[in-house]
Design an enzyme around this catalytic site. Structure first.
Site, short mmCIF file in Angstrom:
data_model
loop_
_atom_site.label_atom_id
_atom_site.label_comp_id
_atom_site.label_asym_id
_atom_site.label_seq_id
_atom_site.Cartn_x
_atom_site.Cartn_y
_atom_site.Cartn_z
N HIS A 62 58.21 25.30 -20.73
CA HIS A 62 58.22 23.84 -20.73
C HIS A 62 58.01 23.28 -19.33
O HIS A 62 57.24 22.34 -19.13
CB HIS A 62 59.54 23.32 -21.31
CG HIS A 62 59.55 21.82 -21.43
ND1 HIS A 62 59.87 21.00 -20.37
CD2 HIS A 62 59.23 21.02 -22.46
CE1 HIS A 62 59.76 19.74 -20.76
NE2 HIS A 62 59.38 19.73 -22.02
N GLY A 71 58.73 22.80 -32.06
CA GLY A 71 58.74 21.34 -32.06
C GLY A 71 57.38 20.75 -31.76
O GLY A 71 56.35 21.40 -31.92
N ILE A 72 57.38 19.49 -31.34
CA ILE A 72 56.14 18.76 -31.08
C ILE A 72 55.30 19.43 -29.98
O ILE A 72 54.08 19.50 -30.08
CB ILE A 72 56.45 17.28 -30.72
CG1 ILE A 72 56.91 16.56 -32.00
CG2 ILE A 72 55.24 16.57 -30.14
CD1 ILE A 72 57.56 15.22 -31.76
N HIS A 73 55.97 19.95 -28.96
CA HIS A 73 55.23 20.64 -27.88
C HIS A 73 54.42 21.80 -28.45
O HIS A 73 53.25 21.96 -28.12
CB HIS A 73 56.20 21.19 -26.84
CG HIS A 73 56.83 20.13 -26.01
ND1 HIS A 73 56.13 19.05 -25.53
CD2 HIS A 73 58.09 19.98 -25.53
CE1 HIS A 73 56.93 18.28 -24.82
NE2 HIS A 73 58.12 18.80 -24.82
#
Lengths: 120, 120
Positions: A9, A75-77
């Site tokens: 991330h 998730g969205i990432h």
């Protein structure tokens, strides 16, 4: 000639980003001849970003690049942001084959790793 | 009587939180008699939060609780936020012994897991 890019991330905390760099070095040692290049990139906040890392990897002559999302959840990432970057990379480097693995949190060995870590 | 609590960050995305619930169920199955209770909690955004989960676990008669931070990096959450909650829990439940393991990202088997996952 294939490459592995570990995609984290990215953090505001330098030490956290450094942990990813060190992890990539360990993976590189362990990978031996599986990958000609093992590198790392960050999705947000920190550099190098994924597209820059891909450009650099292609310049090294790699024709197959696997991106491993170093995320615990899908998730969205993982489901939106990473595919969007890979789409851009594919247009930019049509002769390179891209693959995105499922994120590390999906590993079937994760429950065993949790029990092992909890002992320490 | 000892318990394991898997502590995840927590997400706005319901599916991501559900992944943690399912993971905890798998850990519970695998743990067999190692822990009388295996549960999960979220640090932020989602419920149950850690303190609530600890209260509930103590009510079940547990006298030793291990908290496993399900985080990839040892950032502010792991180094500051979790210890602060454990301090509160210790004051509230002085007869219970608390242990916080290092986060899952510190696992020595992580490089091997990355290589394994990258193949899929």
């Amino acid at each position: 000639m294939n490459a592995l890019i570990i995609l984290a991330h990215g953090s505001r905390r330098k030490e956290s980003n450094l942990e990813i760099k060190k992890l990539a070095e360990k993976v590189k040692t362990l990978a031996e001849s599986d990958y000609s290049v093992v590198d790392y990139a960050y999705l947000e906040i920190a550099e190098p970003n994924l597209l820059y890392c891909i450009d650099k990897t292609v310049e090294k002559g790699m024709t197959e690049i696997t991106v491993l999302p170093y995320f615990l959840n899908s998730g969205i990432h993982v489901e939106r942001d990473i595919p969007a970057i890979i789409e851009t990379a594919t247009e930019k480097h049509p002769d390179c084959k891209f693959k995105v693995s499922s994120c590390i949190g999906m590993s079937e060995e994760m429950p065993a790793m949790i029990l092992e870590r909890a002992k320490l």
